[in-house]
Design a protein around this motif. Structure first.
Motif, PDB file in Angstrom:
ATOM      1  N   THR A   1      -2.274  11.066   3.944  1.00 42.22           N
ATOM      2  CA  THR A   1      -1.470   9.982   3.381  1.00 42.22           C
ATOM      3  C   THR A   1      -1.089  10.308   1.945  1.00 42.22           C
ATOM      4  O   THR A   1       0.068  10.150   1.551  1.00 42.22           O
ATOM      5  CB  THR A   1      -2.245   8.643   3.444  1.00 42.22           C
ATOM      6  N   CYS A   2      -2.040  10.790   1.160  1.00 36.55           N
ATOM      7  CA  CYS A   2      -1.755  11.182  -0.230  1.00 36.55           C
ATOM      8  C   CYS A   2      -0.690  12.269  -0.275  1.00 36.55           C
ATOM      9  O   CYS A   2       0.277  12.181  -1.037  1.00 36.55           O
ATOM     10  CB  CYS A   2      -3.008  11.735  -0.905  1.00 36.55           C
ATOM     11  N   ILE A   3      -0.890  13.291   0.529  1.00 38.79           N
ATOM     12  CA  ILE A   3       0.017  14.436   0.518  1.00 38.79           C
ATOM     13  C   ILE A   3       1.421  14.025   0.943  1.00 38.79           C
ATOM     14  O   ILE A   3       2.405  14.384   0.292  1.00 38.79           O
ATOM     15  CB  ILE A   3      -0.546  15.573   1.396  1.00 38.79           C
ATOM     16  N   LEU A   4       1.528  13.267   2.014  1.00 34.29           N
ATOM     17  CA  LEU A   4       2.847  12.848   2.490  1.00 34.29           C
ATOM     18  C   LEU A   4       3.553  11.930   1.494  1.00 34.29           C
ATOM     19  O   LEU A   4       4.775  11.923   1.419  1.00 34.29           O
ATOM     20  CB  LEU A   4       2.739  12.183   3.861  1.00 34.29           C
TER      21      LEU A   4
ATOM     22  N   ALA B   1       2.311   1.776  -3.409  1.00 34.70           N
ATOM     23  CA  ALA B   1       1.302   2.257  -4.361  1.00 34.70           C
ATOM     24  C   ALA B   1       1.079   3.755  -4.197  1.00 34.70           C
ATOM     25  O   ALA B   1       0.987   4.497  -5.181  1.00 34.70           O
ATOM     26  CB  ALA B   1      -0.008   1.493  -4.166  1.00 34.70           C
ATOM     27  N   TYR B   2       1.008   4.228  -2.956  1.00 28.11           N
ATOM     28  CA  TYR B   2       0.847   5.667  -2.722  1.00 28.11           C
ATOM     29  C   TYR B   2       2.050   6.445  -3.254  1.00 28.11           C
ATOM     30  O   TYR B   2       1.901   7.466  -3.916  1.00 28.11           O
ATOM     31  CB  TYR B   2       0.693   5.969  -1.224  1.00 28.11           C
ATOM     32  N   VAL B   3       3.243   5.969  -2.953  1.00 30.28           N
ATOM     33  CA  VAL B   3       4.461   6.685  -3.352  1.00 30.28           C
ATOM     34  C   VAL B   3       4.621   6.689  -4.874  1.00 30.28           C
ATOM     35  O   VAL B   3       5.074   7.672  -5.451  1.00 30.28           O
ATOM     36  CB  VAL B   3       5.700   6.072  -2.652  1.00 30.28           C
ATOM     37  N   ASP B   4       4.225   5.617  -5.525  1.00 31.76           N
ATOM     38  CA  ASP B   4       4.341   5.523  -6.986  1.00 31.76           C
ATOM     39  C   ASP B   4       3.261   6.311  -7.717  1.00 31.76           C
ATOM     40  O   ASP B   4       3.401   6.591  -8.904  1.00 31.76           O
ATOM     41  CB  ASP B   4       4.276   4.064  -7.443  1.00 31.76           C
ATOM     42  N   ALA B   5       2.195   6.659  -7.028  1.00 34.55           N
ATOM     43  CA  ALA B   5       1.056   7.316  -7.671  1.00 34.55           C
ATOM     44  C   ALA B   5       1.350   8.785  -7.955  1.00 34.55           C
ATOM     45  O   ALA B   5       1.986   9.474  -7.165  1.00 34.55           O
ATOM     46  CB  ALA B   5      -0.174   7.200  -6.787  1.00 34.55           C
TER      47      ALA B   5
ATOM     48  N   VAL C   1       0.844  -1.200   0.000  1.00 32.01           N
ATOM     49  CA  VAL C   1       0.000   0.000   0.000  1.00 32.01           C
ATOM     50  C   VAL C   1       0.876   1.247   0.000  1.00 32.01           C
ATOM     51  O   VAL C   1       0.638   2.187  -0.761  1.00 32.01           O
ATOM     52  CB  VAL C   1      -0.975  -0.006   1.210  1.00 32.01           C
ATOM     53  N   LYS C   2       1.914   1.263   0.838  1.00 31.97           N
ATOM     54  CA  LYS C   2       2.845   2.406   0.863  1.00 31.97           C
ATOM     55  C   LYS C   2       3.455   2.627  -0.515  1.00 31.97           C
ATOM     56  O   LYS C   2       3.527   3.754  -1.001  1.00 31.97           O
ATOM     57  CB  LYS C   2       3.971   2.170   1.870  1.00 31.97           C
TER      58      LYS C   2
ATOM     59  N   VAL D   1       3.763  22.113   0.874  1.00 32.82           N
ATOM     60  CA  VAL D   1       2.824  21.987   2.004  1.00 32.82           C
ATOM     61  C   VAL D   1       2.952  20.651   2.734  1.00 32.82           C
ATOM     62  O   VAL D   1       2.376  20.497   3.819  1.00 32.82           O
ATOM     63  CB  VAL D   1       1.354  22.196   1.557  1.00 32.82           C
ATOM     64  N   GLN D   2       3.697  19.709   2.193  1.00 34.07           N
ATOM     65  CA  GLN D   2       3.839  18.395   2.824  1.00 34.07           C
ATOM     66  C   GLN D   2       4.202  18.461   4.311  1.00 34.07           C
ATOM     67  O   GLN D   2       3.610  17.738   5.115  1.00 34.07           O
ATOM     68  CB  GLN D   2       4.862  17.542   2.087  1.00 34.07           C
ATOM     69  N   PRO D   3       5.148  19.307   4.717  1.00 38.00           N
ATOM     70  CA  PRO D   3       5.515  19.325   6.138  1.00 38.00           C
ATOM     71  C   PRO D   3       4.353  19.631   7.082  1.00 38.00           C
ATOM     72  O   PRO D   3       4.339  19.184   8.218  1.00 38.00           O
ATOM     73  CB  PRO D   3       6.582  20.417   6.222  1.00 38.00           C
ATOM     74  N   MET D   4       3.353  20.356   6.612  1.00 31.69           N
ATOM     75  CA  MET D   4       2.216  20.693   7.473  1.00 31.69           C
ATOM     76  C   MET D   4       1.368  19.469   7.802  1.00 31.69           C
ATOM     77  O   MET D   4       0.593  19.488   8.747  1.00 31.69           O
ATOM     78  CB  MET D   4       1.344  21.742   6.791  1.00 31.69           C
ATOM     79  N   PHE D   5       1.508  18.407   7.013  1.00 31.74           N
ATOM     80  CA  PHE D   5       0.685  17.217   7.195  1.00 31.74           C
ATOM     81  C   PHE D   5       1.452  16.082   7.865  1.00 31.74           C
ATOM     82  O   PHE D   5       0.948  14.987   8.008  1.00 31.74           O
ATOM     83  CB  PHE D   5       0.121  16.768   5.847  1.00 31.74           C
ATOM     84  N   ASP D   6       2.677  16.363   8.261  1.00 31.11           N
ATOM     85  CA  ASP D   6       3.498  15.363   8.933  1.00 31.11           C
ATOM     86  C   ASP D   6       3.177  15.405  10.418  1.00 31.11           C
ATOM     87  O   ASP D   6       3.646  16.271  11.141  1.00 31.11           O
ATOM     88  CB  ASP D   6       4.984  15.662   8.691  1.00 31.11           C
ATOM     89  N   LEU D   7       2.349  14.477  10.851  1.00 28.68           N
ATOM     90  CA  LEU D   7       1.851  14.491  12.226  1.00 28.68           C
ATOM     91  C   LEU D   7       2.439  13.358  13.056  1.00 28.68           C
ATOM     92  O   LEU D   7       1.781  12.817  13.938  1.00 28.68           O
ATOM     93  CB  LEU D   7       0.322  14.389  12.220  1.00 28.68           C
ATOM     94  N   ARG D   8       3.666  13.011  12.777  1.00 29.20           N
ATOM     95  CA  ARG D   8       4.283  11.897  13.517  1.00 29.20           C
ATOM     96  C   ARG D   8       4.349  12.210  15.007  1.00 29.20           C
ATOM     97  O   ARG D   8       4.855  13.253  15.409  1.00 29.20           O
ATOM     98  CB  ARG D   8       5.695  11.632  13.006  1.00 29.20           C
ATOM     99  N   PRO D   9       3.842  11.281  15.813  1.00 28.18           N
ATOM    100  CA  PRO D   9       3.935  11.493  17.259  1.00 28.18           C
ATOM    101  C   PRO D   9       5.385  11.437  17.715  1.00 28.18           C
ATOM    102  O   PRO D   9       6.188  10.686  17.173  1.00 28.18           O
ATOM    103  CB  PRO D   9       3.120  10.335  17.847  1.00 28.18           C
TER     104      PRO D   9
END
Length: 142
Positions: A39-42, A17-21, A14-15, A100-108
Motif C-alpha cells: 500500500t505504501c509503495i503503490l 493520507a497514503y497518497v499525501d505522505a 485513508v487513501k 519498482v511500483q509496478p511490481m507491487f500492483d497485484l490487482r486481480p
C-alpha cells in the motif's frame, strides 16, 4: 471505519493520507508479509520499515534504494531523523520507488499486473538460488 478523537476515517481519507505522505511506516505485524508495504509503495510513499525480522519480497531488488530500514527499538525516534533527510536523498528514494511500483500492483483481473508478479517471483527465486550457489561455492573453497 477507524475512529479518531474528533474525526472518522473512511476508505477515501485513508487513501488520501497514503497518497499525501512522503514516508509511510511499515510496522511489524503477525506475518512476515504485509499489505501495508505494498500500500505504501503503490501510494508513492517511501516505506520506513520498522522491523528487525523483515524479509523483503523480491529479494533481487535493492531495497535501500527506495526504502528506509529502522531497528524496532529506534522506530519512535526515527520520526525526527526523517525530518532531517536532505531533499536530494528523498527525491532519489522517490525516483527509485517509482521504478519498482509496478511490481507491487497485484490487482486481480489485470493480466499485465499478474504477469509482472509472476516474473518478480521467478526473478526472486533465480536470485536466491544464485546467491545460495555462490555462498556454497565460497564455503567449499575455504
Amino acid at each position: 471505519t477507524v475512529s479518531g478523537k474528533d474525526r472518522r476515517w473512511g476508505v477515501e481519507q485513508v487513501k488520501a493520507a497514503y497518497v499525501d505522505a512522503e514516508f509511510c511506516y511499515v510496522l511489524p505485524g503477525d506475518s512476515p508479509s504485509s499489505r501495508r508495504l505494498s500500500t505504501c509503495i503503490l501510494a508513492g510513499a517511501v516505506p520506513v520499515i520498522c522491523s528487525d525480522r523483515f524479509v523483503p519480497p523480491y529479494a533481487f531488488l535493492h531495497w535501500g534504494d527506495f526504502s528506509l530500514r529502522v531497528a524496532e527499538r529506534d522506530c519512535a525516534d526515527s520520526v525526527v531523523v526523517l525530518g532531517t533527510l536532505e531533499r536530494e536523498r528523498v527525491r532519489n528514494l522517490q525516483a527509485a520507488l517509482s521504478e519498482v511500483q509496478p511490481m507491487f500492483d497485484l490487482r486481480p483481473g489485470d493480466p499485465t499486473a499478474q504477469a509482472r508478479t509472476v516474473q518478480g517471483v521467478m526473478d526472486s527465486l533465480r536470485f536466491l538460488s544464485l546467491r545460495d550457489h555462490i555462498a556454497k561455492t565460497n564455503t567449499e573453497n575455504l
